[in-house]
Enzyme design. Structure first.
Site, mmCIF file in Angstrom:
data_model
loop_
_atom_site.group_PDB
_atom_site.id
_atom_site.type_symbol
_atom_site.label_atom_id
_atom_site.label_comp_id
_atom_site.label_asym_id
_atom_site.label_seq_id
_atom_site.Cartn_x
_atom_site.Cartn_y
_atom_site.Cartn_z
ATOM 1 N N LYS A 62 0.748 -0.743 0.446
ATOM 2 C CA LYS A 62 0.119 0.520 -0.546
ATOM 3 C C LYS A 62 1.041 1.062 -0.037
ATOM 4 O O LYS A 62 0.998 1.478 1.300
ATOM 5 C CB LYS A 62 -1.024 0.110 1.133
ATOM 6 C CG LYS A 62 -1.699 0.808 1.168
ATOM 7 C CD LYS A 62 -2.756 0.567 2.541
ATOM 8 C CE LYS A 62 -4.172 1.754 2.211
ATOM 9 N NZ LYS A 62 -4.480 2.457 3.361
ATOM 10 N N ARG B 221 0.753 -4.899 4.182
ATOM 11 C CA ARG B 221 -1.041 -4.839 3.954
ATOM 12 C C ARG B 221 -0.876 -6.760 3.964
ATOM 13 O O ARG B 221 -0.487 -7.053 2.606
ATOM 14 C CB ARG B 221 -1.701 -4.205 4.374
ATOM 15 C CG ARG B 221 -2.877 -4.632 5.032
ATOM 16 C CD ARG B 221 -4.177 -3.323 4.234
ATOM 17 N NE ARG B 221 -4.644 -3.723 3.600
ATOM 18 C CZ ARG B 221 -5.692 -2.265 3.015
ATOM 19 N NH1 ARG B 221 -5.992 -1.206 3.864
ATOM 20 N NH2 ARG B 221 -5.625 -2.394 2.044
ATOM 21 N N ASP C 275 -16.685 0.475 -0.707
ATOM 22 C CA ASP C 275 -15.665 -0.279 -1.534
ATOM 23 C C ASP C 275 -14.665 0.314 -0.046
ATOM 24 O O ASP C 275 -12.981 -0.204 -0.726
ATOM 25 C CB ASP C 275 -14.673 0.962 -2.435
ATOM 26 C CG ASP C 275 -14.836 2.432 -1.414
ATOM 27 O OD1 ASP C 275 -15.825 2.942 -1.422
ATOM 28 O OD2 ASP C 275 -13.724 2.895 -1.459
ATOM 29 N N ASN C 276 -14.547 0.223 0.833
ATOM 30 C CA ASN C 276 -14.348 0.109 2.526
ATOM 31 C C ASN C 276 -14.567 -0.696 3.269
ATOM 32 O O ASN C 276 -14.317 -0.641 4.165
ATOM 33 C CB ASN C 276 -14.376 1.308 2.952
ATOM 34 C CG ASN C 276 -12.635 2.405 2.305
ATOM 35 O OD1 ASN C 276 -12.209 2.528 1.584
ATOM 36 N ND2 ASN C 276 -13.310 3.511 2.408
ATOM 37 N N ASP D 281 -9.100 -0.334 5.384
ATOM 38 C CA ASP D 281 -8.708 1.090 5.057
ATOM 39 C C ASP D 281 -8.743 1.516 6.715
ATOM 40 O O ASP D 281 -9.739 1.943 6.579
ATOM 41 C CB ASP D 281 -9.712 0.911 4.179
ATOM 42 C CG ASP D 281 -9.690 0.705 2.789
ATOM 43 O OD1 ASP D 281 -8.968 -0.189 2.508
ATOM 44 O OD2 ASP D 281 -10.301 0.234 1.861
#
Length: 491
Positions: free
Chosen positions: A111, A174, A250-251, A260
């Protein structure tokens, strides 16, 4: 243990429209900031090798470790209620998957490593501060017992990232059960690509809910499973005073993990309207709104899955029933958690009102959420006044009245004081990632190149339910001047 990543990639085998192939840009001079040695061992990796120059380069994707098949995943999403049909990994690259020592599949993702085809004019980079922040909070959540993505490593890139100012660049390595989101389903549904939705659902079921793969109505049961996991997850958030900050579709991971960590934080003073995100101007994702938002997001998932069912009428009725069950499942998990926090072993009428009344007087009395519940762990049932906890309230008399009712309820439990205190300490942490402590650690790391406060905070948060006299400052509520707090996504 192995000196490389034993990749066993499956998402990469899905059709090309599920992702974009991408090569991580080369870091100027990668340097290890922090390695999660215990997690490395769980993943079957050699922490000694990962700490070498060769291992650090692999953690930065510079060069790619053998067997990596780097991709940026495609997804869409509702952001603050507004649908965006194409988002995707704009600053994250999935290197591949490994099977850990327990036989479980885990994604390994970089990330902040650089731009991808989904970057939307962004640089795809991450600054050191946000990387260390996600490292701290995600690892704290794991120690607190909350399903979450994990941080394997933080690596400096040797580059400068430009935001409001020049900042040192970094990459977070991650680890997740997967990075499939509600928004991943929305990406295909928005294009009426229902073959893509079905391929994704079949893959998600095989990976996360394999017990469902041979069921006749597996897509209905898949929705039930995701709803159940999210109800449990959000209840855990509220029981710890956690505010995610950006609960866009989307999280939201379909695996039931917290994902996230951008503008997230833990409450100090209890206030159900607490908002930390600088961009959440209207409080859409406030602390108390999180259950309703989770249900709203799950409704969007249900909409994606409905076309997969031959009997649309029955599928719709089932989806509506399942989504309503979210409320019941959340309420059950939340009340059960409140009972445990209050040392109640049995279920009795009036327990919810007792717990809610405490929360109300905490809000009115500006009491610290974590400190209040932890202080109650030390109460002796035979003492009629709690001189310690009452000092946390602006108006101690309101607490005194509630405390008397709580003692009456405790005395209806056939458990000893020691057993009750021990049980309460297992669910009421002494240490959370308090905002002022996190900011102090990040400031030292970024501005002074001093990682000692960061590492010390990690050590304390690794054992959140134990109390240590030498760590008293980490449990103490902040001074009033540090309570007004805003977070930023760090993109």
């Amino acid at each position: 243990m192995t000196g490389h990543f034993p990749f066993d990639n499956t998402y990469r085998q899905l059709p090309d429209r599920f992702f974009a192939q991408v090569e991580p840009p080369q870091s100027t001079e990668p340097g290890l900031v922090q390695l999660n040695q215990d997690l490395a061992v769980e993943l079957g990796l050699d922490p000694v090798w990962l700490s070498t120059r060769e291992g650090v380069k692999a953690l930065a994707g510079n060069p790619l470790p053998s067997g990596a098949e780097p991709i940026a995943m495609a997804y869409a999403g509702h952001q603050f209620g507004h649908f965006v049909p194409q988002l995707g990994d704009g600053r994250a690259i999935l290197l591949g998957e490994v099977i850990n020592l327990a036989g479980e599949r885990r994604d390994i993702q970089l990330k902040g490593s650089g731009p991808t085809p989904f970057s939307r004019r962004g640089d795809g980079k991450a600054a050191l501060g946000p990387v260390l922040r996600e490292y701290i909070v995600s690892e704290a959540m794991a120690a607190l017992g909350v399903p979450t993505t994990r941080a394997l490593a933080a690596v400096r890139t040797g580059e400068t990232v430009y935001r409001e100012e020049a900042l040192p660049g970094a990459v977070l390595v991650r680890v997740a059960k997967s990075h499939i989101r509600v928004g991943t389903f929305q990406f295909f549904a928005a294009r009426h690509d229902f073959e893509g939705v079905q391929r994704l659902a079949d893959y998600a079921i095989a990976r996360h809910y394999p017990e469902l793969k041979d069921e006749a109505y597996k897509y209905r049961l898949f929705l039930e499973a995701v709803v159940s996991h999210q109800a449990e997850l959000v209840a855990k958030w509220l029981l710890l005073g956690f505010v995610h900050g950006v609960m866009n579709t989307d999280n939201m991971s379909i695996s039931g993990e917290t994902i996230d960590y951008g503008p997230c934080a833990f409450m100090d003073i209890y206030n159900p309207g607490t908002v930390f995100s600088s961009i959440d101007e209207y409080g859409r994702y406030a602390y108390a709104n999180q259950p309703a938002i989770a249900q709203w997001n799950l409704t969007r998932l249900a909409e994606c899955l409905l076309p997969l069912d031959a009997n649309k009428e029955l599928a719709l009725a089932h989806a509506q029933e399942t989504l309503q069950q979210f409320v019941e499942q959340f309420n059950t998990a939340y009340l059960s958690g409140l009972r445990r926090k209050l040392g109640l072993f049995t279920e009795q009428e009036g327990d919810l009102a007792l717990a809610q009344d405490l929360l109300n007087i905490m809000a009115d009395g500006k009491a610290d959420f974590t400190a209040t519940f932890r202080s109650l762990c030390d109460v002796d049932d035979e003492v009629e006044t709690d001189e310690t906890t009452r000092t946390l309230f602006d108006e101690p008399s309101a607490f005194d009245s509630w405390y008397g009712r709580w003692l009456v309820r405790l005395r209806r439990e056939a458990r000893g004081i020691s057993e009750r205190q021990t049980a309460m300490r297992r669910v009421n942490p002494a240490y959370i990632p308090r905002n002022h402590l996190v900011e102090a650690a990040l400031k030292a790391a970024v501005q002074e190149n001093d990682l000692k406060p960061f590492r010390m905070l990690l050590d304390v948060l690794a054992r959140p339910y134990e109390s240590f006299s030498e760590f008293e400052a980490y449990a103490r509520p902040p001074q009033p001047s540090t309570i007004a707090y805003r977070t930023f996504c760090g993109t």
